[in-house]
Scaffold this motif. Structure first.
Motif, PDB file in Angstrom:
ATOM      1  N   THR A  94      29.321  -4.790  18.681  1.00 43.59           N
ATOM      2  CA  THR A  94      28.593  -5.801  19.444  1.00 43.59           C
ATOM      3  C   THR A  94      27.101  -5.600  19.262  1.00 43.59           C
TER       4      THR A  94
ATOM      5  N   GLN B 295      26.382 -17.511  25.527  1.00 46.84           N
ATOM      6  CA  GLN B 295      26.281 -16.159  26.051  1.00 46.84           C
ATOM      7  C   GLN B 295      26.909 -15.129  25.110  1.00 46.84           C
ATOM      8  N   GLU B 296      27.950 -15.537  24.387  1.00 52.01           N
ATOM      9  CA  GLU B 296      28.658 -14.600  23.516  1.00 52.01           C
ATOM     10  C   GLU B 296      29.266 -15.369  22.351  1.00 52.01           C
TER      11      GLU B 296
ATOM     12  N   ASP C   3      20.244 -12.583  26.523  1.00 50.71           N
ATOM     13  CA  ASP C   3      21.097 -11.401  26.391  1.00 50.71           C
ATOM     14  C   ASP C   3      22.400 -11.724  25.656  1.00 50.71           C
ATOM     15  N   TYR C   4      22.312 -12.669  24.748  1.00 52.20           N
ATOM     16  CA  TYR C   4      23.466 -13.073  23.933  1.00 52.20           C
ATOM     17  C   TYR C   4      24.122 -11.856  23.285  1.00 52.20           C
ATOM     18  N   ARG C   5      25.463 -11.863  23.251  1.00 51.43           N
ATOM     19  CA  ARG C   5      26.251 -10.780  22.641  1.00 51.43           C
ATOM     20  C   ARG C   5      26.959 -11.329  21.404  1.00 51.43           C
ATOM     21  N   ASP C   6      26.734 -10.689  20.258  1.00 50.29           N
ATOM     22  CA  ASP C   6      27.236 -11.194  18.977  1.00 50.29           C
ATOM     23  C   ASP C   6      28.280 -10.240  18.404  1.00 50.29           C
ATOM     24  N   HIS C   7      29.389 -10.829  17.928  1.00 49.92           N
ATOM     25  CA  HIS C   7      30.452 -10.075  17.265  1.00 49.92           C
ATOM     26  C   HIS C   7      30.651 -10.703  15.880  1.00 49.92           C
TER      27      HIS C   7
ATOM     28  N   THR D  61      23.458  -7.119  20.794  1.00 41.96           N
ATOM     29  CA  THR D  61      22.965  -7.889  21.943  1.00 41.96           C
ATOM     30  C   THR D  61      21.551  -8.394  21.694  1.00 41.96           C
ATOM     31  N   GLY D  62      21.301  -9.642  22.151  1.00 39.63           N
ATOM     32  CA  GLY D  62      19.972 -10.240  22.043  1.00 39.63           C
ATOM     33  C   GLY D  62      19.982 -11.429  21.103  1.00 39.63           C
ATOM     34  N   SER D  63      19.286 -12.482  21.485  1.00 41.15           N
ATOM     35  CA  SER D  63      19.266 -13.691  20.663  1.00 41.15           C
ATOM     36  C   SER D  63      18.508 -13.492  19.350  1.00 41.15           C
TER      37      SER D  63
END
Length: 230
Positions: free
Chosen positions: A138, A212-213, A126-130, A140-142
């Protein structure tokens, strides 16, 4: 060589100990040589504490010990303890920063080498990418990492130079320079054959050993200028 001192003690007055440490930190500004202090409480004995203090070297630790504020701290600490604290002096012979090593894998193994099979080892599901180039604040998801790496590798032959990494708590910040040869379409720009360079920083927040983020900040405007868009 780094030096670590382990202080083992028991106290029924942890609030007083925290107040004492806060006072010492305030009084030794600009003078202390300790670089990192960590206090742990025994889960099976709430009165048992262990403090780990890190110094650049044994010599610097001795300078710290000779500060009058440190001597007063010790006397007041003993008064708060149940019995005499014990001290263990250690020369650091191995220092593994595991989160920084994982962060390096992102740049070296995933981004540059293109090994997408290890994304699941490095990133939380559930990685969050910015990312400054994404319209959504944002994502979300790898899978976003797999998509981004595939997209960038199709557009550029590139490499990263990692300059600095700073770890604090669960966060690792990496300062980098990216250099890439524009060989494929990128954001609607057809291949130019230009060699481009940009600088940036990436902050990864870890949880249970996985990322995670992530926050990616880089000179996207400078890159587009080099590609002739701006």
């Amino acid at each position: 060589m780094k030096f670590v001192q382990i202080i083992d003690y028991k106290t029924e007055r942890p609030d007083g100990m925290n107040t004492l440490m806060d006072k010492w930190v305030e009084q030794t500004k600009g003078k202390r040589t300790a670089t990192h202090s960590l206090v742990g409480q025994d889960r099976t004995d709430a009165s048992h504490y262990v403090e780990i203090v890190e110094f650049p070297s044994h010599e610097e630790a001795m300078k710290n010990s000779h500060l009058p504020e440190t001597d007063r701290l010790f006397q007041e600490m003993v008064a708060l303890c149940d019995g005499m604290p014990s001290f263990t002096d250690l020369d650091v012979v191995r220092d593994e920063q595991l989160n920084t090593a994982t962060a390096r894998r992102v740049f070296e193994e995933i981004c540059v080498a293109g090994d997408l099979d290890i994304v699941g080892q490095v990133y939380a599901p559930d990685y969050r990418d910015h990312d400054v180039l994404k319209e959504a604040e944002t994502v979300t998801g790898s899978d976003v990492i797999r998509e981004d790496v595939t997209h960038w590798r199709a557009a550029f032959d590139f490499a990263f130079t990692l300059h600095d990494q700073i770890a604090q708590g669960d966060d690792v910040v990496t300062r980098w320079t990216w250099t890439g040869l524009h060989k494929g379409a990128f954001l609607g720009v057809q291949p130019t054959g230009k060699q481009c360079t940009m600088t940036g920083t990436t902050t990864f927040r870890f949880r249970d050993g996985k990322i995670q983020e992530g926050w990616w900040h880089y000179d996207a405007v400078g890159l587009m200028r080099q590609l002739g868009v701006i």
